[in-house]
Enzyme design. Structure first.
Site, PDB file in Angstrom:
ATOM      1  N   GLY A 270       0.808  -1.224   0.000  1.00 27.71           N
ATOM      2  CA  GLY A 270       0.000   0.000   0.000  1.00 27.71           C
ATOM      3  C   GLY A 270       0.835   1.265   0.000  1.00 27.71           C
ATOM      4  O   GLY A 270       0.632   2.154  -0.816  1.00 27.71           O
ATOM      5  N   MET A 272       4.678   3.227   2.052  1.00 26.89           N
ATOM      6  CA  MET A 272       5.902   3.016   2.835  1.00 26.89           C
ATOM      7  C   MET A 272       6.341   4.301   3.514  1.00 26.89           C
ATOM      8  O   MET A 272       6.398   5.346   2.899  1.00 26.89           O
ATOM      9  CB  MET A 272       6.983   2.474   1.886  1.00 26.89           C
ATOM     10  CG  MET A 272       8.304   2.220   2.562  1.00 26.89           C
ATOM     11  SD  MET A 272       8.137   0.932   3.851  1.00 26.89           S
ATOM     12  CE  MET A 272       9.367   1.500   5.001  1.00 26.89           C
ATOM     13  N   GLU A 307       0.957   5.989   7.520  1.00 29.51           N
ATOM     14  CA  GLU A 307       2.374   6.222   7.188  1.00 29.51           C
ATOM     15  C   GLU A 307       2.910   7.422   7.951  1.00 29.51           C
ATOM     16  O   GLU A 307       4.040   7.411   8.427  1.00 29.51           O
ATOM     17  CB  GLU A 307       2.569   6.413   5.681  1.00 29.51           C
ATOM     18  CG  GLU A 307       2.010   5.289   4.806  1.00 29.51           C
ATOM     19  CD  GLU A 307       2.437   3.897   5.216  1.00 29.51           C
ATOM     20  OE1 GLU A 307       3.532   3.741   5.780  1.00 29.51           O
ATOM     21  OE2 GLU A 307       1.660   2.942   4.979  1.00 29.51           O
TER      22      GLU A 307
HETATM   23  N1  TRP Z   1       5.815  -0.610   6.370  1.00 30.83           N
HETATM   24  C1  TRP Z   1       4.796  -0.463   5.371  1.00 30.83           C
HETATM   25  C2  TRP Z   1       3.515  -0.068   6.096  1.00 30.83           C
HETATM   26  O1  TRP Z   1       2.967  -0.794   6.863  1.00 30.83           O
HETATM   27  C3  TRP Z   1       4.497  -1.653   4.547  1.00 30.83           C
HETATM   28  C4  TRP Z   1       5.584  -2.354   3.835  1.00 30.83           C
HETATM   29  C5  TRP Z   1       6.359  -3.330   4.290  1.00 30.83           C
HETATM   30  C6  TRP Z   1       5.871  -2.294   2.474  1.00 30.83           C
HETATM   31  N2  TRP Z   1       7.115  -3.881   3.294  1.00 30.83           N
HETATM   32  C7  TRP Z   1       6.807  -3.268   2.181  1.00 30.83           C
HETATM   33  C8  TRP Z   1       5.397  -1.494   1.480  1.00 30.83           C
HETATM   34  C9  TRP Z   1       7.263  -3.510   0.892  1.00 30.83           C
HETATM   35  C10 TRP Z   1       5.848  -1.717   0.196  1.00 30.83           C
HETATM   36  C11 TRP Z   1       6.753  -2.716  -0.096  1.00 30.83           C
HETATM   37  O2  TRP Z   1       3.046   0.995   5.978  1.00 30.83           O
HETATM   38 ZN    ZN Z   2       2.762   0.279   8.641  1.00 32.70          ZN
END
Ligand code: TRP
Ligand code: ZN
Length: 883
Positions: A270, A272, A307
């Site tokens: 979704g 980052m 985010e």
């Molecule tokens: N940390 C991101 C969230 O929860 C999600 C995420 C983890 C992500 N790995 C990823 C997004 C790889 C894109 C690709 O908001």
């Molecule tokens: Zn997250």
């Protein structure tokens, strides 16, 4: 690609890093097929390491080419280091601080895995969580190594006029004698490599600003493909409201002078939370009334907030290792849930969160992919961005909040921020702050992080008329899950109420303790009895109010009790829940009849109770819309759990929808007419709720009456003035088998073929048509010009929706649905293992199926597993699924 059997990583093997990095200076010279990266690292032995200062330096690296390496300015000779597919090892390094300079090359254009540096529709962008930074340069790619980053980007101005990285822009200009320019970004906050980001391309910007609570002005910028600037206003408004909310609710202020968001079309998930430079799947940014639905607007608001909230819960305080993923994800989901509950309707958000939890997490917890909120081992960490870590992780935080109360929770959060800012920490550290702030022992509670499986609460009651006492006995039991045969009792907050025969709330006076301050029982033992006194008449218990704990409830309440609660419970969530439970019981009986070929009965009592709620002026429209939404086919399969016949479940649900549509046709038509909106579209929650109710009514109308229903839905489609109504009309039509369906789908594609987000909606609608011909339709659409297997949004819209939203067809008794999914997994795996692994998870409930389908599904999962070159990602999922 895999050469030997992948080995698991275990939490119990955690060791602090041998070396730590204080500063990183990156220079990235962008070119489509050969980007050159030079990394200057300030390294020093980690005093906390048990390996001693003589330990070799081992850096992670993957899919990059090493071009040169210098230690303290001296080039290393071939024999001084060793390179494998996954690492770079320097056996002898100084015992004190030293500087390492590493030159590597990578190929963004060939990067179809979308991890590391890649191109999305021409834009250079990065995705480093969880382990993508190692695809950019050699580095200790683990979250407990925190460094300050400076990033210099160079590119041809014509290729990439915009150059972005984390932090503040400190320098930029032309590179003399070339067609190139450069920009230098400096991030003052130490961070793990997974939060690094770089974006470069031809992007337009939508700008605004925000004044923080201490009076600092922050520049806000949303970058999108040129021409899409007019679809950014909602994302910007959402960002500002999230920033304000975090100040007001948690006292958290933003910490840089600039906050940037970039929207790209090709993205594995979704969005980052990279420090100061969030990167988003553009479906969660772009919105205009004629291109986005109310659901899209709500998702954008939620994900922007999510985010943004990571800046404190994830970035300023990060995870010690990837087993602690829920430290940032569970907590941040809880925070985004609270945010929407405050800015929209709390009960409606709770209902949609519980729907998601039930359909995604309960099914995960009941099958071969079950794992604790904090797993203890993994083969591929990307496989653990799951409903359990995110959604159940948020429930665990919510239970803490319920147990210790809002004030102590806020104090615990304040302590957490004060104590751990700038650190990489564990779940134990977080829970310790909550224990300290509340003065409570949370050691039993901690099992929620370590024990997988959905607990069952078995509740029985008894009423003593002469004594005026009422007793609730609650037994808890967590079923075995892979690797965890025996379960301990959990510490469970169980919110309850007693509803008197007149529908009024009765006082809760615990025998021996007096009136309860908060209506929450705390369960800690395998079985407990709670006795209430001064109970004047036999009550109906309202249990687990607000879904205070993520459990399955078993009671001996009868149909009449559920209908009663549906009309009288003062807890809005439980009014909805009572309707769900009633419908579930009914649908399971109907599915049994459908399976055995018995005639399917109508449900006049349920229709009547629903009708009463629809006429109840005190209920908000969005809530009524939720009441009309029956439990999903996936939930019903999970409840039945054995010898599942997905077609029978589908037929039962269809039958009930049609039957309700007929029984309530007066009310539904009335709603359809009264809730027609006039005037310009507004995305606010009330307007969305009114459209939601009207469209839910249309859905039932279309199911009830083949010819006239389809005509009305087609007319709705033809006259729709916003995308919400257009999509609602199309979804109603896709559930019918009438000619209007394909006429509308064709017209939609013709009108919107140039807009990739709308094309994805169209793919999804096609994939969800619940009839056998959809198998052929999906195969044909995979060849359509609108579909590309390297675009995750296309794959999710067509294949993900087919396997996830169309159980009757995916589980076609021929096995063709399983074959299709296996074909796609095998084709996609070498290109994008993350997305392939997620798709292969659609097989996770295969053991629940009736024997014929079970055998066919198993054969296809085994066909995947037999492939010799599977990625770690898919390998791990299919081996776990097969058990
Ligand atoms: N940390 C991101 C969230 O929860 C999600 C995420 C983890 C992500 N790995 C990823 C997004 C790889 C894109 C690709 O908001
Ligand atoms: Zn997250």
């Amino acid at each position: 690609m895999r050469t030997e059997t992948p080995q698991p990583v275990r939490l119990s093997d955690y060791r602090p890093p041998t070396h730590t990095i204080d500063e990183v200076a990156l220079t990235v010279r962008l070119a489509p097929q050969k980007t050159l990266v030079s990394a200057r690292l300030k390294v020093r032995p980690n005093p906390k390491s048990d390996a001693g200062p003589d330990a070799p330096l081992v850096l992670d690296g993957e899919a990059i080419e090493l071009r040169g390496i210098m230690l303290d300015g001296v080039p290393l000779a071939q024999g001084d280091y060793a390179v494998t597919d996954e690492s770079l090892t320097i056996a002898r390094v100084p015992a004190g601080p030293f500087e390492l300079e590493i030159e590597t090359a990578c190929n963004p254009e060939a990067n179809t895995a979308l991890s590391g540096l890649y191109r999305s529709n021409g834009t250079y962008c990065t995705q480093c969580e969880a382990q993508g930074f190692r695809r950019i340069t050699y580095y200790p790619d683990r979250p407990d190594v925190l460094a300050r980053f400076t990033t210099r980007i160079e590119a041809r101005r014509s290729d990439a006029p915009v150059l972005l990285a984390n932090g503040n822009l400190v320098d930029s200009g032309e590179i003399e004698g070339t067609e190139k320019h450069y920009a230098v970004w400096e991030d003052p906050f130490p961070k793990p490599a997974y939060l690094f980001a770089l974006v470069a391309g031809n992007l337009a910007v939508f700008e605004d600003s925000f004044t923080t609570m201490s009076g600092r002005e922050v520049a806000l910028k949303i970058y999108v493909e040129p021409g899409k600037e007019d679809r950014c206003a909602w994302a910007m408004a959402s960002l500002k409201s999230a920033m304000r909310w975090d100040e007001e609710t948690f006292g958290r202020e933003y910490d840089l002078d600039i906050f940037m968001i970039v929207a790209v079309p090709d993205f594995n998930m979704g969005a980052m939370e990279n420090k100061g430079l969030n990167v988003f799947n553009d479906k969660y940014i772009l919105a205009r009334p004629d291109t986005a639905t109310d659901q899209d607007y709500a998702n954008i608001e939620r994900i922007i907030a999510h985010e943004y909230f990571h800046n404190w819960t994830g970035n300023r305080i990060t995870c010690r290792d990837w087993f602690q993923l829920c430290l940032k994800e569970g907590l941040t989901v809880f925070r985004d849930q609270e945010f929407s509950s405050d800015v929209r309707s709390r009960p409606v958000r709770r209902i949609s969160d519980v729907r998601l939890l039930r359909s995604q997490q309960f099914s995960e917890d009941a099958g071969p992919l079950a794992h604790p909120v904090r797993p203890s081992s993994y083969i591929e960490i990307n496989n653990f961005y799951t409903a359990t870590v995110y959604e159940k992780g948020a429930e665990v935080v919510r239970m803490l909040h319920t147990l210790i109360g809002g004030q102590a929770f806020r104090a615990g959060m304040d302590l957490y921020f004060a104590r751990h800012d700038g650190e990489a920490v564990t779940m134990e550290d977080f829970v310790a702050c909550m224990a300290e702030a509340s003065g409570r022992d949370l050691s039993q509670f901690f099992a929620w992080y370590e024990q997988a499986g959905t607990p069952r609460l078995i509740v029985t009651d008894s009423y003593d008329e002469t004594a005026g006492t009422y007793s609730l006995t609650v037994a808890q039991e967590t079923p075995p899950t892979p690797d965890q045969p025996d379960k301990k009792p959990l510490d469970i907050p169980f919110a309850v109420g007693l509803v008197g025969p007149d529908g009024q709330e009765m006082p809760l006076v615990l025998d021996g303790e007096g009136a309860m301050e908060r209506p929450v029982l705390e369960l800690t033992q395998r079985e407990q009895t709670f006795r209430f006194r001064d109970v004047a008449a036999r009550p109906v218990p309202s249990l687990n109010r607000g879904f205070s704990a993520p459990v399955r409830l078993e009671t001996d309440l009868g149909d009449g009790d559920w209908l009663f609660l549906m009309s009288h419970d003062s807890d809005p969530f439980n009014r909805w829940e009572a309707a769900q439970i009633y419908a579930k019981r009914l649908l399971i009986r109907l599915a049994g009849d459908a399976s055995s070929g018995a005639p399917l009965a109508d449900a006049p009592d349920f229709a009547e109770a629903l009708g009463r709620s629809l006429r109840d002026q005190s209920l908000e429209p969005a809530f009524k819309a939720e009441l009309l939404g029956l439990p999903s086919e996936t939930d019903l399969a999970g409840e039945i759990a054995r010898n599942v016949d997905p077609q029978a479940i589908h037929d039962a649900r269809r039958h009930l929808q049609a039957s309700l549509g007929r029984a309530l046709s007066g009310e539904l038509q009335d709603i359809y007419e009264r809730f027609a909106t006039s005037g310009p579209y507004s995305p606010d929650a009330d307007s969305a709720g009114r459209r939601g109710l009207r469209n839910a009514a249309l859905g039932l109308i279309a199911m009830a009456d083949g010819e006239r229903g389809a005509a009305q839905a087609f007319e709705h489609f033809r006259t729709a003035e916003n995308m919400t109504d257009t999509i609602a009309a199309l979804s109603a039509l896709t559930r019918t088998n009438r000619p209007e369906r394909d006429r509308a789908l064709d017209a939609f594609y013709a009108a919107h073929s140039g807009d990739h987000l709308l094309v994805d909606k169209w793919l999804m609608l096609n994939a969800a048509i619940p009839f056998p011909e959809t198998l052929e339709r999906v195969r044909t659409l995979m060849e359509h010009e609108a579909f590309s297997i390297t675009r995750p949004n296309n794959v999710r819209a067509l294949i993900g929706a087919f396997a996830g939203l169309n159980p009757a067809t995916f589980n076609d008794p021929s096995g063709d649905g399983y074959r299709l999914l296996a074909d796609v997994v095998l084709e996609l795996d070498p290109l994008n293992p993350q997305v392939a692994a997620r798709l292969s998870g659609s097989f996770k409930t295969w053991r629940m199926l009736e024997p014929g389908r079970r055998a066919l599904a198993k054969a296809e999962i085994e066909r995947i597993r037999a492939c010799k070159t599977l990625s770690r990602d898919v390998y791990e999922i299919v081996t776990r699924i097969l058990g």
